[in-house]
Design a protein around this motif. Structure first.
Motif, PDB file in Angstrom:
ATOM      1  N   THR A  78      62.353  45.268  54.757  1.00 42.28           N
ATOM      2  CA  THR A  78      63.331  44.422  54.047  1.00 42.28           C
ATOM      3  C   THR A  78      64.298  43.748  55.013  1.00 42.28           C
ATOM      4  O   THR A  78      64.641  42.567  54.852  1.00 42.28           O
ATOM      5  CB  THR A  78      64.119  45.259  53.024  1.00 42.28           C
ATOM      6  N   ARG A  79      64.761  44.475  56.031  1.00 41.40           N
ATOM      7  CA  ARG A  79      65.764  43.905  56.939  1.00 41.40           C
ATOM      8  C   ARG A  79      65.218  42.741  57.764  1.00 41.40           C
ATOM      9  O   ARG A  79      65.969  41.984  58.360  1.00 41.40           O
ATOM     10  CB  ARG A  79      66.313  44.994  57.863  1.00 41.40           C
ATOM     11  N   ARG A 136      63.171  40.446  56.386  1.00 41.45           N
ATOM     12  CA  ARG A 136      62.776  39.386  55.443  1.00 41.45           C
ATOM     13  C   ARG A 136      63.938  38.437  55.172  1.00 41.45           C
ATOM     14  O   ARG A 136      65.075  38.864  55.002  1.00 41.45           O
ATOM     15  CB  ARG A 136      62.307  39.994  54.102  1.00 41.45           C
ATOM     16  N   GLU A 141      67.258  43.948  48.360  1.00 42.40           N
ATOM     17  CA  GLU A 141      67.930  43.058  49.297  1.00 42.40           C
ATOM     18  C   GLU A 141      68.320  43.808  50.570  1.00 42.40           C
ATOM     19  O   GLU A 141      68.478  45.033  50.578  1.00 42.40           O
ATOM     20  CB  GLU A 141      69.175  42.463  48.627  1.00 42.40           C
ATOM     21  N   ARG A 142      68.521  43.076  51.629  1.00 43.45           N
ATOM     22  CA  ARG A 142      68.812  43.675  52.934  1.00 43.45           C
ATOM     23  C   ARG A 142      70.147  44.402  52.952  1.00 43.45           C
ATOM     24  O   ARG A 142      70.294  45.416  53.611  1.00 43.45           O
ATOM     25  CB  ARG A 142      68.816  42.589  54.024  1.00 43.45           C
ATOM     26  N   ARG A 143      71.109  43.886  52.212  1.00 38.73           N
ATOM     27  CA  ARG A 143      72.457  44.440  52.313  1.00 38.73           C
ATOM     28  C   ARG A 143      72.612  45.782  51.598  1.00 38.73           C
ATOM     29  O   ARG A 143      73.652  46.416  51.695  1.00 38.73           O
ATOM     30  CB  ARG A 143      73.469  43.446  51.733  1.00 38.73           C
ATOM     31  N   PRO A 191      70.437  49.108  51.388  1.00 44.62           N
ATOM     32  CA  PRO A 191      69.302  50.002  51.594  1.00 44.62           C
ATOM     33  C   PRO A 191      69.210  51.029  50.478  1.00 44.62           C
ATOM     34  O   PRO A 191      70.211  51.439  49.897  1.00 44.62           O
ATOM     35  CB  PRO A 191      69.616  50.669  52.938  1.00 44.62           C
TER      36      PRO A 191
END
Length: 624
Positions: A208-209, A211, A313-315, A317
């Motif tokens: 994810t981080r 993307r 989303e990345r923000r 986890p």
């Protein structure tokens, strides 16, 4: 069929097909059962025969072209999932006489004629014809009834599954990679299964981080799918699931994951979304695809679905377990809003989820730590306001000692299965209190709420009821079990028989929230019901609202015609009381007379006199 494959192991395909054919003859009464197997692109071979030895020897190993079999099946008349070779077919296709033995014609309109034959096409999950199950004249000379036909269809499905499994296994033996692929497939829909979902979610979280675009997890639950299985068959239900799986695949983008989570639940994992709106649009597209009318095996059905959406989303986890939990919470929120809804997991649902976790913990310890508190609300005779009975209403005590409203915990307790554990305890205590008040000179009828999940185990429910009655000394005639109107639609025939046994012993069953469901007349006629309770939503608007007043009058008339008790719930004003009394309703309960009380307060109420006076400024009533 390959000779090596036919003889391998006790669970071989040949052994399975022989067992199926023999069971059809022995259990269903057919004279002959033959399984024809498509063993090459254009050849069908008779691989299993059960019946007379001379016929078996003649048929076993014989072949026919696939083209001819397709022509035969197309010429036949459809009878559910079976095909029927009728008189007209034989007259039009003389070449088909080869299959039909020369039996004597039986008498009677429903007799089995020598021109008749039944075929069950054996299809793979992708629709490919794997073979044909054919059966011959029953020994009693009569066409099979519905139960026999359903059983024969089931044997056909089993044969198809056995053949398909054997074919797939043969291919898997040639390729370890293919074997792993099949292990991750759902056998009904051909979609990925739970293992695929879990593996791809793990991979998504790990990347994810890196993307730039958004990923959405969609949890999809079909609304009312149980009705398809109940009204038709599980075999047709599987066909519906298979067809819907193809629609889901067509609705998503290339590279998205579509999997069956279990039952009537599906998962979609969509990558590379531009924004949240794109994820919601995908969910709406899936809803439209599911809602399109579907026709399977001559049966038309319409379904909807509820969808919970979680954005990865990345923000933020997370873990796979947490993501699935959030998606499940959002889906249930959609269900609660009336179904065929889309809910995105957000801060509101997050807070609700945290509260739900707390309530689940309280529910799990409800009986062990004495958190479960029964309250007692009087049921009065409207003619003189005398207390004639009481309803037991459950409350749950939180960590601060406050009583939680039923809306806060009953649905959760039902979903977790804890309600099935809580209700018997409440019933036992209610019977004991009712018996004690009776010994003090206050013979009262006790009404206890029962969930349909408890009645699903009807034998155990009967045992608990009889045990609680014996322990308390309460007479069965003093007990009424209340089920919500919607619950009656899920009652099985076995449960219905158990309910009838209890009614024969003197106990009663009541329809709670009457008038809020559909098909009321059907179950009132078919089920052992002794009482109806008119839902408070109608009472609240009487006598000022014409429609509600008319509905209440109709319910009162219906109760009189059926000879059952009629109780009005949620009475809050003297005007409502007067209207209901004038309508001919005998009993009522509500805050006009008294709110739900603890045991000690209810005892004092009885000792002060069973005739109640109106509370002129009632507080709003609560639900069960």
């Amino acid at each position: 069929m390959d000779a090596d494959r036919a003889s391998e192991g006790p669970l071989s395909l040949q052994g399975t097909l022989d067992l199926l054919a023999q069971t059809i003859v022995n259990a269903l009464g057919f004279e002959l059962a033959a399984i024809n197997y498509v063993d090459s692109p254009n050849r069908v071979t008779v691989v299993s025969v059960a019946g007379p030895d001379e016929v078996r020897e003649h048929l076993l190993g014989s072949t026919e072209s696939l083209e001819n079999w397709v022509r035969i099946l197309d010429a036949c008349t459809s009878w559910g999932r079976l095909r029927f070779l009728d008189h007209a077919t034989r007259d039009e296709e003389p070449s088909m006489r080869w299959w039909v033995p020369d039996f004597e014609v039986q008498d009677g309109d429903d007799a089995w004629h020598p021109e008749d034959a039944l075929f069950a096409p054996l299809h793979a999950s992708d629709g490919q014809l794997l073979g044909v199950l054919s059966v011959d004249l029953p020994r009693d000379g009569r066409r099979p009834d519905q139960a026999t036909r359903d059983a024969l269809e089931g044997f056909g499905v089993s044969a198809a599954l056995a053949i398909e499994h054997a074919n797939l296994r043969a291919k898997a033996e040639q390729s370890e990679e293919l074997f792993r692929y099949l292990a991750s497939r759902d056998p009904v829909t051909g979609l990925g299964n739970r293992s695929v979902v879990l593996e791809r979610l793990e991979r998504t979280l790990a990347t994810t981080r890196f993307r730039d675009r958004l990923t959405a997890l969609l949890f999809i639950d079909l609304d009312g799918f149980k009705r398809v299985n109940d009204e038709h068959s599980h075999a047709l239900g599987d066909q519906v699931l298979h067809a819907l799986a193809r629609r889901l695949e067509a609705a998503v983008e290339t590279g998205d994951t579509v999997a069956r989570w279990g039952g009537d639940e599906f998962i979609v994992l969509s990558h590379a979304l531009d924004d949240h709106a794109a994820g919601v649009a995908l969910a709406a597209r899936i809803q439209d695809a599911v809602a399109e009318p579907l026709r399977v095996s001559g049966q038309s059905t319409g379904l909807t679905c509820s969808i919970g959406v979680v954005f990865i989303e990345r923000r933020e986890p997370s873990t796979v377990k947490e993501l699935l939990r959030r998606a499940d919470i959002a889906m249930y929120a959609a269900k609660r809003e009336g179904r065929q809804r889309i809910f995105v997991f957000d801060e509101v649902l997050r807070n609700a989820a945290e509260r739900e976790e707390t309530v689940e913990r309280l529910v799990r310890t409800a009986t062990g730590r004495d958190r479960l508190v029964p309250l007692f609300q009087p049921i009065v005779s409207l003619a003189d306001c005398r207390i004639v009975g009481f309803e037991v209403l459950l409350r749950l005590r939180d960590d601060e000692g406050q009583l939680m409203a039923p809306d806060e915990f009953l649905a959760i307790a039902g979903r977790t299965g804890d309600l099935v554990r809580m209700e018997p305890e409440a019933m036992r205590r209610a019977f004991a209190h009712a018996a004690a008040w009776g010994q003090l000179g206050f013979p009262l009828r006790v009404s206890v709420n029962v969930s349909v999940r408890q009645l699903d185990e009807i034998d155990e429910f009967e045992r608990r009821v009889r045990s609680a009655l014996a322990e308390s000394g309460l007479m069965p005639s003093a007990v009424t079990f209340e089920l919500t109107e919607h619950a009656f639609f899920d009652v099985s025939p076995k449960t219905l028989h158990g309910m009838s046994r209890l009614v024969d012993e003197g106990l009663s069953f009541s329809v709670d929230d009457f008038g809020t469901g559909f098909g009321s007349m059907t179950y009132l006629r078919a089920m052992p019901i002794n009482e109806i309770k008119i839902d408070r939503s109608f009472i609240q608007h009487t006598p000022t609202e014409r429609a509600s007043s008319a509905i209440v009058r109709a319910h009162a008339t219906l109760a009189r015609e059926l000879g059952v008790r009629c109780v009005a719930e949620g009475i809050e004003t003297p005007e409502q009381h007067d209207f209901l009394l004038e309508t001919g309703i005998e009993y009522g309960q509500g805050y006009l007379y008294e709110r739900p009380l603890a045991r000690e307060s209810f005892s004092r109420l009885l000792q002060n006199g069973q005739a109640l006076t109106f509370h002129r400024t009632p507080e709003p009533s609560s639900s069960r």
